[in-house]
Design an enzyme around this catalytic site. Structure first.
Site, mmCIF file in Angstrom:
data_model
loop_
_atom_site.group_PDB
_atom_site.id
_atom_site.type_symbol
_atom_site.label_atom_id
_atom_site.label_comp_id
_atom_site.label_asym_id
_atom_site.label_seq_id
_atom_site.Cartn_x
_atom_site.Cartn_y
_atom_site.Cartn_z
ATOM 1 N N GLU A 1 -8.117 -3.162 1.147
ATOM 2 C CA GLU A 1 -8.850 -1.883 1.135
ATOM 3 C C GLU A 1 -8.699 -1.142 -0.146
ATOM 4 O OE1 GLU A 1 -8.690 0.016 4.877
ATOM 5 O OE2 GLU A 1 -6.891 1.100 4.138
ATOM 6 N N ASN B 1 5.179 3.886 2.747
ATOM 7 C CA ASN B 1 4.125 3.804 3.856
ATOM 8 C C ASN B 1 4.818 4.158 5.148
ATOM 9 O OD1 ASN B 1 1.897 2.973 1.939
ATOM 10 N ND2 ASN B 1 3.188 1.114 1.812
ATOM 11 N N LYS C 1 -6.681 -4.001 12.604
ATOM 12 C CA LYS C 1 -7.373 -3.059 11.776
ATOM 13 C C LYS C 1 -8.634 -3.428 11.172
ATOM 14 C CE LYS C 1 -3.553 -0.938 11.683
ATOM 15 N NZ LYS C 1 -2.887 -1.751 12.947
ATOM 16 N N ASN D 1 -4.234 4.086 16.177
ATOM 17 C CA ASN D 1 -3.054 3.684 16.973
ATOM 18 C C ASN D 1 -3.165 4.079 18.429
ATOM 19 O OD1 ASN D 1 -1.028 2.734 14.966
ATOM 20 N ND2 ASN D 1 -1.577 4.717 14.202
ATOM 21 N N GLU E 1 -7.261 3.903 10.680
ATOM 22 C CA GLU E 1 -6.852 2.895 11.573
ATOM 23 C C GLU E 1 -6.803 3.822 12.856
ATOM 24 O OE1 GLU E 1 -3.421 1.137 10.288
ATOM 25 O OE2 GLU E 1 -2.061 2.686 11.157
ATOM 26 N N GLU F 1 -6.378 7.824 12.777
ATOM 27 C CA GLU F 1 -5.990 8.123 11.450
ATOM 28 C C GLU F 1 -6.844 8.182 10.205
ATOM 29 O OE1 GLU F 1 -2.174 6.128 10.359
ATOM 30 O OE2 GLU F 1 -1.359 6.895 12.571
#
Length: 668
Positions: free
Chosen positions: A200, A235, A116, A290, A288, A275
């Site tokens: 973040e 999440n 990340k 994937n 991020e 994303e």
């Protein structure tokens, strides 16, 4: 094309990959742990290899053993699915050294984009909008507080190697940092064998939107539109849809352009997902990437007609993309609900056990262009294990419009029967009827805002209450008819109708009910209002299906004493039915008193005790942490629900506990 591939995964995604491989004429090899010997993916594959004990670290994460399985079976390639080894850069490298193809992107892309921190740096360099934060590893809670104060609270602590909602905590102030830092780091280590975390800015009232891309080994990269995954809990995505209500064509194109720019920066060559976190004003920031197939990929397949698994296999074999960007067209609307073995009435605690009932809704395309699809890796009699993710299945509906897809999803959820574990079906059904979901006014905070006290199934009201009573009365009529047949007291031939007077009790309200049978139709009067019911339901079927007036209705139905438990549309009720004379006497019956004690703290789910924070004789206040229980790779803090003194502790760190096992006891 490959002649044989191995699937380095389990459950529904392994079954999903096997279906496409079978369609392509490719033989498949399943791998399984000792706990999965009788699993569906093992039965579906052409052959299987046992690779280790139940814990995933000793089986599905054992790269050497999986490579040995390839050599034993002659598998030429490995599809990793999602989770497990799908984003471990060393895995494709080891496969390459063994002469085996990885069905996924290059190790370089996984390493760069799967991390990340590194992916944020790459995104910024590629001109992609990024969320403000610290692009480096956070070493301590104090370091995290320093960064948080620079960028402003609230902030999000995230696992660098994370995914699937694991290793993520939202922190609203410095006093919350130490505990959340520790938990995020611990979850990251347990889930990914990598405890690095970063911080973040947390975007308030955000939406989660992602772009699906495909790239081949010849430099061709296209996008397949967006998915919205804003309905999340802790999440973890719960419901996904494609396309997004938020985006217009201009914003969609900007997002897609940035996603492709990032993919080109690392010569991406497989299916992948970029994303974004989006504001309600359509602003968006890179979250991020994937580097694998996503859980929610079916909604993209439904609106585009593209089989993403097939494309991944063809790309890995070296073929050029089967599609140009101009070939991608979006048709209709698709919605996916994740069916989990978790009890929504007990704060979504994992539920494990054997599936004593598992019946999927019918999967087909009807005359209105509505499709129902169920991706699952279980069958009746199978077991939901404590060792793995609690997902049972994915329920996908596709229709010409969003509202039609929602209506199809409602019916499909009411038609999905599961017993033996406690699923989240009723909660998902309630969401399908929620005004914010129906209007498309979504955010990742929706569940926390709309269900602050958790989910409790509501009693039906108004027209829905009348439907519930009609279902229960119709079921009782069928039961009585069967009893008459068994006792040989069948009505004389030619009798057109039989009248039956009853009283139905739903909650604390009583309804006078009159039943009149006319051939295949029941005319049910509820407090004088007529309801017409047509159904072929028979006792023992866990799903009631039929017509109530002009509505097609599906509902879960279970027998209870003197009636039925009916579940439909996120509501649940026990409807008790008496003869009128018996109902008059029921008002004299005393109500049952609840004599349960709150002295004990019991384990709410099967799990492993990670920490115990208290000792015998210590005083605690309401809300104080008592212990941590790990289940399904998630750490759950159990807190005191009262002020009191700890009298006795029964559980110790490292103990494996069953559900409702005693952990500790308070003094009286």
């Amino acid at each position: 094309m490959f002649k044989k591939i191995l699937i380095a995964n389990r459950g529904e995604i392994a079954c999903r990959i096997i279906k496409t491989a079978r369609k392509m004429g490719i033989k498949t090899v399943a791998v399984c742990s000792e706990a999965d010997r009788d699993a569906m993916h093992v039965e579906m594959a052409d052959e299987f290899v046992m690779i280790g004990p139940a814990p995933s670290a000793l089986s599905y994460l054992n790269m050497d053993r999986i490579i040995e399985a390839c050599k034993e079976t002659g598998a030429e390639a490995v599809h990793p699915g999602y989770g497990f080894l799908s984003e471990r850069a060393e895995f494709p490298e080891l496969l390459k050294q063994a002469g085996i193809t990885f069905i996924g992107p290059s190790a370089r892309a996984i390493s760069a984009l799967g991390d990340k921190i590194e992916s944020k740096r790459l995104a910024a360099a590629a001109g992609v909008s990024t969320v403000p934060g610290f692009m480096g590893v956070i070493e301590s809670p104090q370091h995290a507080i320093t960064i948080a104060e620079e960028i402003g609270y609230p902030v999000m602590i995230k696992a660098s190697a994370g995914g699937g909602g694991k290793g993520i905590r939202i922190v609203n102030g410095p006093e919350e940092m130490a505990e959340n830092f520790k938990l995020a780091r611990s979850e990251a280590a347990n889930s990914f064998a990598d405890d690095r975390i970063f911080v973040e800015k947390y975007i308030t009232n955000p939406r989660h939107i992602e772009i699906q891309i495909l790239g081949d080994k010849h430099g061709n990269i296209i996008h397949l539109g967006e998915r919205e995954c804003s309905i999340q809990r802790r999440n973890q995505k719960v419901i996904e849809e494609a396309p997004s209500v938020l985006l217009d064509e201009e914003t969609r194109q900007k997002m897609a352009d940035q996603a492709i720019a990032l993919a080109k920066a690392v010569d991406y060559d497989s299916a992948g997902t970029v994303e974004f976190v989006a504001g309600q004003d359509k602003s968006f920031y890179f979250l991020e990437m994937n580097t694998r197939l996503q859980v929610e990929h079916p909604v993209t397949e439904m609106i585009t007609g593209v089989d993403l698994v097939e494309q991944m296999i063809r790309i890995a074999y070296g073929e050029k993309l089967s599609y140009a960007q101009s070939d991608i067209h979006f048709k209709g609307w698709a919605i996916e609900s994740r069916i989990y073995a978790e009890d929504p009435t007990r704060n979504f605690l994992p539920s494990t056990g054997r599936l004593t009932i598992y019946r999927e809704p019918e999967s087909d395309v009807n005359a209105d262009g509505v499709t129902v699809r169920t991706d699952s890796g279980v069958e009746e009699g199978g077991e939901i294990s404590v060792y793995y993710d609690p997902m049972i299945a994915k329920l996908i509906t596709h229709a010409p419009t969003r509202l039609e897809a929602i209506q199809a999803q409602r019916q499909a959820l009411d038609s999905l029967a599961i017993e033996g574990v406690r699923p989240n079906i009723a909660f998902l059904a309630a969401l399908m009827n929620h005004p914010r979901w129906l209007s498309g006014e979504l955010s990742t905070n929706l569940l926390a805002e709309e269900f602050p006290e958790g989910y409790k199934p509501a009693l039906p009201e108004g027209d829905m209450a009348r439907q519930f009573i009609a279902i229960a009365v119709a079921a009782e009529h069928v039961h009585n008819q069967r009893k008459r047949e068994v006792s040989k007291s069948i009505r004389p031939a030619g009798a057109l109708k039989v009248e039956q007077n009853r009283v139905a009790i739903l909650g604390k309200q009583s309804y006078s009910v009159k039943v009149e049978e006319r051939q295949q139709t029941l005319l049910i009067s509820i407090d004088g209002e007529p309801v017409r019911v047509i159904s072929a339901w028979q006792p023992g079927n866990p799903v009631w299906a039929g017509h109530i007036d002009r509505d097609v209705v599906f509902a879960q139905i279970r027998p209870v004493l003197n009636g039925s438990r009916v579940m439909h549309g996120g509501c649940s009720a026990d409807i008790v039915i008496y003869r009128a004379s018996a109902a008059k006497l029921m008002r004299f019956m005393p109500e049952r008193q609840d004599n349960t004690s709150s002295k004990q703290v019991v384990c709410p789910m099967p799990g492993l005790v990670k920490s115990v924070f208290v000792t015998e004789g210590v005083e605690v206040k309401q809300g104080d942490p008592l212990c941590i229980v790990e289940a399904m790779k998630m750490e759950n803090i159990l807190r005191s629900e009262r002020d009191g003194t700890i009298a006795k502790i029964f559980a110790r760190e490292g103990d494996s506990l069953a559900v409702d096992a005693e952990i500790l006891e308070f003094t009286a």
